[in-house]
Motif scaffolding. Structure first.
Motif, PDB file in Angstrom:
ATOM      1  N   ILE A 172      -3.083  24.137  27.906  1.00 30.70           N
ATOM      2  CA  ILE A 172      -1.919  23.557  27.212  1.00 30.70           C
ATOM      3  C   ILE A 172      -2.335  22.302  26.446  1.00 30.70           C
ATOM      4  N   ALA A 173      -3.156  21.449  27.088  1.00 36.75           N
ATOM      5  CA  ALA A 173      -3.605  20.216  26.440  1.00 36.75           C
ATOM      6  C   ALA A 173      -4.411  20.515  25.181  1.00 36.75           C
ATOM      7  N   VAL A 174      -5.311  21.495  25.263  1.00 31.55           N
ATOM      8  CA  VAL A 174      -6.123  21.867  24.104  1.00 31.55           C
ATOM      9  C   VAL A 174      -5.233  22.402  22.987  1.00 31.55           C
ATOM     10  N   ALA A 175      -4.237  23.221  23.347  1.00 28.09           N
ATOM     11  CA  ALA A 175      -3.324  23.776  22.341  1.00 28.09           C
ATOM     12  C   ALA A 175      -2.526  22.670  21.661  1.00 28.09           C
ATOM     13  N   ARG A 215     -13.893  10.801  34.774  1.00 25.41           N
ATOM     14  CA  ARG A 215     -14.176  10.278  36.113  1.00 25.41           C
ATOM     15  C   ARG A 215     -13.404  11.055  37.177  1.00 25.41           C
ATOM     16  N   ARG A 216     -12.140  11.371  36.867  1.00 30.26           N
ATOM     17  CA  ARG A 216     -11.343  12.129  37.835  1.00 30.26           C
ATOM     18  C   ARG A 216     -11.892  13.547  37.996  1.00 30.26           C
ATOM     19  N   LYS A 217     -12.316  14.138  36.896  1.00 27.05           N
ATOM     20  CA  LYS A 217     -12.890  15.481  36.959  1.00 27.05           C
ATOM     21  C   LYS A 217     -14.152  15.484  37.808  1.00 27.05           C
ATOM     22  N   GLU A 218     -14.991  14.473  37.631  1.00 23.68           N
ATOM     23  CA  GLU A 218     -16.220  14.373  38.417  1.00 23.68           C
ATOM     24  C   GLU A 218     -15.894  14.146  39.893  1.00 23.68           C
ATOM     25  N   SER A 219     -14.878  13.333  40.168  1.00 20.08           N
ATOM     26  CA  SER A 219     -14.484  13.093  41.564  1.00 20.08           C
ATOM     27  C   SER A 219     -13.995  14.369  42.224  1.00 20.08           C
ATOM     28  N   ARG A 220     -13.217  15.176  41.470  1.00 15.03           N
ATOM     29  CA  ARG A 220     -12.741  16.447  42.015  1.00 15.03           C
ATOM     30  C   ARG A 220     -13.908  17.390  42.285  1.00 15.03           C
ATOM     31  N   SER A 222      -4.777  23.794  37.178  1.00 10.26           N
ATOM     32  CA  SER A 222      -5.579  22.852  36.404  1.00 10.26           C
ATOM     33  C   SER A 222      -6.072  23.488  35.113  1.00 10.26           C
ATOM     34  N   ARG A 223      -6.513  24.751  35.206  1.00  9.72           N
ATOM     35  CA  ARG A 223      -6.961  25.443  33.996  1.00  9.72           C
ATOM     36  C   ARG A 223      -5.808  25.642  33.025  1.00  9.72           C
ATOM     37  N   PHE A 274     -11.667  25.812  23.301  1.00  9.30           N
ATOM     38  CA  PHE A 274     -11.019  27.047  23.752  1.00  9.30           C
ATOM     39  C   PHE A 274     -12.031  27.863  24.554  1.00  9.30           C
ATOM     40  N   GLY A 275     -11.766  27.994  25.854  1.00  9.93           N
ATOM     41  CA  GLY A 275     -12.692  28.696  26.729  1.00  9.93           C
ATOM     42  C   GLY A 275     -12.933  30.136  26.315  1.00  9.93           C
ATOM     43  N   SER A 276     -11.908  30.787  25.784  1.00  7.55           N
ATOM     44  CA  SER A 276     -12.060  32.191  25.385  1.00  7.55           C
ATOM     45  C   SER A 276     -13.076  32.342  24.255  1.00  7.55           C
ATOM     46  N   ILE A 277     -13.111  31.368  23.349  1.00  8.32           N
ATOM     47  CA  ILE A 277     -14.094  31.420  22.258  1.00  8.32           C
ATOM     48  C   ILE A 277     -15.492  31.184  22.796  1.00  8.32           C
ATOM     49  N   ARG A 278     -15.638  30.193  23.678  1.00  9.06           N
ATOM     50  CA  ARG A 278     -16.962  29.908  24.245  1.00  9.06           C
ATOM     51  C   ARG A 278     -17.516  31.096  25.017  1.00  9.06           C
ATOM     52  N   ARG A 279     -16.665  31.732  25.814  1.00  3.99           N
ATOM     53  CA  ARG A 279     -17.137  32.818  26.677  1.00  3.99           C
ATOM     54  C   ARG A 279     -17.336  34.131  25.916  1.00  3.99           C
ATOM     55  N   LYS A 280     -16.375  34.487  25.087  1.00  3.47           N
ATOM     56  CA  LYS A 280     -16.393  35.812  24.451  1.00  3.47           C
ATOM     57  C   LYS A 280     -17.104  35.812  23.093  1.00  3.47           C
ATOM     58  N   HIS A 281     -17.114  34.654  22.436  1.00  3.73           N
ATOM     59  CA  HIS A 281     -17.711  34.593  21.101  1.00  3.73           C
ATOM     60  C   HIS A 281     -18.617  33.366  20.997  1.00  3.73           C
TER      61      HIS A 281
END
Length: 233
Positions: A19-22, A221-226, A13-14, A80-87
């Motif tokens: 890929i979707a963000v890219a 909605r699907r993300k919240e259901s998961r 999923s990650r 981009f998760g790497s930017i949020r986490r590292k920078h």
């Protein structure tokens, strides 16, 4: 048992998310490079109708295109998760640029441009709705992050980016709707390509807004259901 089955799905999923963000980032940059110069480079003609008798139309259109280009260039990199986490500082700066340099001026000038559009009443209403929604989602995202409600911040930012990305899907749908109608050019439209284009453009505007917002709501909605299912497991 359910937790065991769910675990292998998380990396996949990650990976799909990255890929979707890219893809969104590449498509956004491509549209900026292809479409925005027509409004900013002297000698190039914008691809929309201009009201020559309204002096502010072109300047507001240029400002809207410039601000929209900033939002398209900056917006995807917020996810981009790497930017949020590292920078995190870079993430915050990009967020301010997206809001103050992209959405706020883009939406306000966009409302004026929408009212002056030559594409008809459906386009006018659709564009005004999109600009208001653009400001509203950005404001909700900002309020959420100020409260340190990062989950709500992400949801509202995704909705905001869905509105921003309508600039990309509009052009995709426009090409598609033109191609689909070409067999009707002589019979239905009597050889009038301008009429065919007008129909395709209106359909592309509505489609880009409705389908983008529908897609992101289904995703959320699907993300919240998961999340709820994982918590129950």
């Amino acid at each position: 048992m359910s937790a065991t089955l769910a675990a292998p799905e998380r990396p996949a999923s990650r990976r799909r998310g990255r890929i979707a963000v890219a893809v969104v980032a590449v498509a956004s940059v491509a549209i900026v490079l292809q479409a925005v110069p027509a409004y900013l480079v002297p000698g190039m003609e914008p691809r929309v109708g201009i009201r020559e008798n309204v002096a502010i139309h072109l300047p507001f259109l240029v400002a809207h295109a410039a601000a929209g280009g900033i939002a398209l260039l900056v917006g995807p990199f917020q996810f981009f998760g790497s930017i949020r986490r590292k920078h995190p500082r870079v993430h915050r700066v990009l967020g301010r640029v997206y809001l103050l340099g992209g959405i706020l001026p883009g939406a306000l000038t966009g409302i004026v441009v929408a009212v002056l559009t030559t594409a008809g009443p459906i386009a006018l209403v659709s564009f005004v709705f999109l600009d208001v929604f653009w400001i509203y989602t950005a404001a909700r995202a900002y309020r959420a992050v100020r409260r340190r409600d990062f989950a709500a911040h992400e949801r509202w930012m995704l909705r905001s980016m869905a509105a921003t990305f309508a600039a990309v899907t509009l052009r995709v749908y426009l090409g598609l709707f033109i191609a689909v109608q070409l067999p009707l050019l002589e019979g239905f439209y009597g050889g009038d390509f301008d009429a065919l284009f007008s129909t395709a453009y209106t359909a592309a505007i509505v489609g880009s807004i409705v389908l983008n917002l529908l897609f992101i709501e289904i995703y959320l909605r699907r993300k919240e259901s998961r999340r709820i299912s994982a918590g129950a497991a």
